[in-house]
Design a protein around this motif. Structure first.
Motif, PDB file in Angstrom:
ATOM      1  N   SER A 104      45.757  36.695 -23.411  1.00 29.56           N
ATOM      2  CA  SER A 104      46.101  35.690 -24.426  1.00 29.56           C
ATOM      3  C   SER A 104      47.153  36.239 -25.388  1.00 29.56           C
ATOM      4  CB  SER A 104      44.860  35.202 -25.172  1.00 29.56           C
ATOM      5  OG  SER A 104      44.198  36.262 -25.783  1.00 29.56           O
ATOM      6  N   GLN A 105      47.350  37.555 -25.383  1.00 32.60           N
ATOM      7  CA  GLN A 105      48.421  38.132 -26.207  1.00 32.60           C
ATOM      8  C   GLN A 105      49.775  37.538 -25.807  1.00 32.60           C
ATOM      9  OE1 GLN A 105      47.755  40.130 -28.762  1.00 32.60           O
ATOM     10  NE2 GLN A 105      49.909  40.342 -29.340  1.00 32.60           N
ATOM     11  N   LEU A 108      50.366  34.265 -27.424  1.00 25.62           N
ATOM     12  CA  LEU A 108      50.779  34.340 -28.831  1.00 25.62           C
ATOM     13  C   LEU A 108      52.275  34.638 -28.929  1.00 25.62           C
ATOM     14  CD1 LEU A 108      47.726  36.246 -30.352  1.00 25.62           C
ATOM     15  CD2 LEU A 108      48.140  33.785 -30.234  1.00 25.62           C
ATOM     16  N   SER A 173      41.648  32.182 -35.689  1.00 30.90           N
ATOM     17  CA  SER A 173      40.634  32.559 -34.721  1.00 30.90           C
ATOM     18  C   SER A 173      39.366  31.836 -35.157  1.00 30.90           C
ATOM     19  CB  SER A 173      40.477  34.080 -34.834  1.00 30.90           C
ATOM     20  OG  SER A 173      39.801  34.589 -33.758  1.00 30.90           O
ATOM     21  N   ASN A 178      38.446  38.343 -35.027  1.00 31.91           N
ATOM     22  CA  ASN A 178      38.918  39.703 -35.189  1.00 31.91           C
ATOM     23  C   ASN A 178      39.879  39.658 -36.375  1.00 31.91           C
ATOM     24  OD1 ASN A 178      40.023  42.205 -34.967  1.00 31.91           O
ATOM     25  ND2 ASN A 178      40.922  41.930 -32.933  1.00 31.91           N
ATOM     26  N   ALA A 208      39.518  33.837 -28.353  1.00 31.69           N
ATOM     27  CA  ALA A 208      39.301  35.026 -27.514  1.00 31.69           C
ATOM     28  C   ALA A 208      37.824  35.442 -27.424  1.00 31.69           C
ATOM     29  CB  ALA A 208      40.145  36.183 -28.037  1.00 31.69           C
ATOM     30  N   LYS A 246      37.464  39.603 -22.905  1.00 26.11           N
ATOM     31  CA  LYS A 246      36.214  39.990 -23.579  1.00 26.11           C
ATOM     32  C   LYS A 246      34.999  39.647 -22.725  1.00 26.11           C
ATOM     33  CE  LYS A 246      39.269  40.421 -26.812  1.00 26.11           C
ATOM     34  NZ  LYS A 246      39.870  41.715 -27.131  1.00 26.11           N
ATOM     35  N   ARG A 253      44.459  41.499 -17.303  1.00 26.27           N
ATOM     36  CA  ARG A 253      45.437  40.733 -18.072  1.00 26.27           C
ATOM     37  C   ARG A 253      45.466  39.270 -17.627  1.00 26.27           C
ATOM     38  NH1 ARG A 253      44.833  42.008 -21.615  1.00 26.27           N
ATOM     39  NH2 ARG A 253      46.723  41.400 -22.720  1.00 26.27           N
TER      40      ARG A 253
HETATM   41  C1  LIG Z   1      41.637  37.491 -31.691  1.00 22.43           C
HETATM   42  C2  LIG Z   1      42.310  38.041 -30.482  1.00 22.43           C
HETATM   43  N1  LIG Z   1      43.181  37.280 -29.832  1.00 22.43           N
HETATM   44  C3  LIG Z   1      43.817  37.709 -28.727  1.00 22.43           C
HETATM   45  C4  LIG Z   1      43.607  38.978 -28.240  1.00 22.43           C
HETATM   46  C5  LIG Z   1      44.382  39.408 -27.028  1.00 22.43           C
HETATM   47  O1  LIG Z   1      43.571  39.599 -25.950  1.00 22.43           O
HETATM   48  P1  LIG Z   1      44.089  39.571 -24.445  1.00 22.43           P
HETATM   49  O2  LIG Z   1      45.579  39.614 -24.457  1.00 22.43           O
HETATM   50  O3  LIG Z   1      43.503  40.784 -23.821  1.00 22.43           O
HETATM   51  O4  LIG Z   1      43.587  38.288 -23.880  1.00 22.43           O
HETATM   52  C6  LIG Z   1      42.695  39.822 -28.875  1.00 22.43           C
HETATM   53  C7  LIG Z   1      42.471  41.196 -28.385  1.00 22.43           C
HETATM   54  O5  LIG Z   1      41.876  42.029 -28.994  1.00 22.43           O
HETATM   55  C8  LIG Z   1      42.029  39.340 -30.029  1.00 22.43           C
HETATM   56  O6  LIG Z   1      41.166  40.109 -30.711  1.00 22.43           O
END
Ligand SMILES: Cc1ncc(COP(=O)(O)O)c(C=O)c1O
Length: 407
Positions: A104-105, A108, A173, A178, A208, A246, A253
């Motif tokens: 999900s990074q 973003l 979030s 987080n 997430a 998670k 990924r």
């Molecule tokens: C709130 C939140 N969003 C997105 C991510 C990104 O996770 P990923 O790219 O592994 O899906 C994280 C990773 O720690 C997160 O804490």
């Protein structure tokens, strides 16, 4: 020798190494009790299930497809499974509303790229997910604070105008955030939607941690609320970002975006330009493991993490001196601690690592305005209950002695 600073684009000046990742490198020592990580416990990865899924691909004739290029939207059976899963979460959508990302990074980053011109404003909670700040920073926005209750749409517009741009989206979030572990209430979700209506902007809902609920009642995602009032997902302003990191494993990924078709179509074009598609083989095994094992896997991680969360909350109650406050999350991986005013989380970390051999993350990096010096993030996901009790006992002792010194 080339002076790199002369050729780097201006956007690169805001790219900084994640303080947390730098810190983690130093703290990866066996004698340290670490509440810093915030990563899933590798002991909980469904290793046997993944092993079988990869082996099956190579023995039942699907290897050529698994190793080949694939479509930018994502592997269709995975999107079909996600459509069903979204339905279970209250989000009615079609496969065409679902787009697979490399974690999900990546979503973003793409959303920052899609919406933010230099000087535009993104609305964020204070604190927010550090990775979101890193993703958005590259597009040179300014930030304004989401969720203070008494702010009018006009004040957001005026601030954005003064910074030379417009308000482009609100990012938050929703469940077990987080770094705070907190969940946005139903009323607050509704309020954010109506603020977004007033400002005529999208809401980026970062989900997430949504599957990691240990107790309390599930609250409908903002996207579900948006669908209910607008009559269908294609009329929605909410963009939902999910992840298998998670729940199954972050190393694969695989993440996803669920949104109105016009947004998905743009994201697909961006992916074609950026990396063509997410790993074909990883999407295929994630689909397989999700189809067969998702509920059992969720049950397994919930059982492990709830015991750790309870151990951490009980230890904080037992060992933290008066004047220290913390969140009581209903899920996720984090507890957010507010130290007495004037105490500095970064100083405390330096002393804690040296004298108590306990690590955590100072909170300031999670604030777009660099406030929050007296906060720290504790993660319980990778420590067992004995380590949690001992680590919090030592931390309580350290905070107690710092308070006495200050008195
Ligand atoms: C709130 C939140 N969003 C997105 C991510 C990104 O996770 P990923 O790219 O592994 O899906 C994280 C990773 O720690 C997160 O804490």
């Amino acid at each position: 020798m080339l002076n790199w600073d002369h050729v780097f684009a201006t956007r690169s000046s805001r790219m900084r190494a994640s303080e947390i990742r730098e810190l983690l490198k130093l703290l990866d020592k066996p004698e340290i009790i670490s509440f810093a990580g915030g990563i899933p416990d590798p002991a909980l990865f469904p290793q046997a299930e993944f092993s079988r899924a990869y082996a099956d691909l190579f023995s039942d004739g699907r290897a050529s497809a698994a190793l080949q290029y694939s479509v930018s939207e994502g592997y269709l059976p995975l999107r079909v499974w996600l459509k069903e899963e979204m339905g279970r979460l209250g989000i009615a959508c079609e496969v065409d509303n679902i787009f697979i990302t490399s974690g999900s990074q990546q979503a973003l980053d793409y959303l920052g790229k899609l919406f933010l011109s230099t000087g535009d404003t993104a609305l964020l909670t204070w604190p927010t997910y550090l990775g979101a700040l890193q993703a958005f920073n590259a597009y040179e926005p300014t930030y304004d604070q989401l969720g203070t209750g008494n702010r009018t749409p006009a004040s957001y517009r005026a601030n954005a105008h003064a910074s030379g741009g417009a308000v482009k989206f609100a990012y938050l979030s929703t469940d077990f955030a987080n770094p705070t572990g907190q969940t946005v209430s139903l009323e607050e979700r509704q309020r954010i939607l109506s603020l977004a209506d007033d400002l005529d902007i999208p809401v980026i809902e970062d989900a997430a941690y949504q599957h990691l609920r240990y107790d309390g009642e599930a609250i409908l995602p903002i996207l579900a609320l948006d669908i209910a009032r607008s009559g269908g997902i294609d009329a929605c302003r909410t963009i939902y970002c999910g992840s298998f990191s998670k729940t199954l494993a972050p190393g694969l990924r695989v993440g996803y975006v669920v949104a109105a078709r016009p947004v998905i179509r743009k994201l697909v074009l961006m992916k074609q330009a950026a990396d063509l598609h997410s790993s074909t083989i990883n999407q295929m095994v994630v689909a397989e493991v999700a189809e067969r094992h998702f509920p059992a896997q969720i049950e397994k991680i919930r059982t492990a993490y709830v015991a750790r969360r309870d151990a951490m909350l009980a230890a904080l109650e037992k060992y933290m001196p008066d004047g220290v406050e913390w969140t009581r999350p209903e899920g996720g991986m984090f507890v957010w601690v507010t130290l007495p005013e004037g105490m500095d989380g970064a100083d405390l970390l330096a002393r804690s690592v040296e004298t108590e051999k306990v690590a955590f993350v100072p909170g300031q990096a999670f604030f777009a305005d660099r406030s929050g010096a007296n906060t720290i993030r504790l993660s319980y996901s990778c420590a067992n209950e004995t380590m949690i009790e001992e680590g919090i006992r030592r931390l309580g002792r350290l905070v107690g002695s710092a308070l006495k010194r200050a008195a």
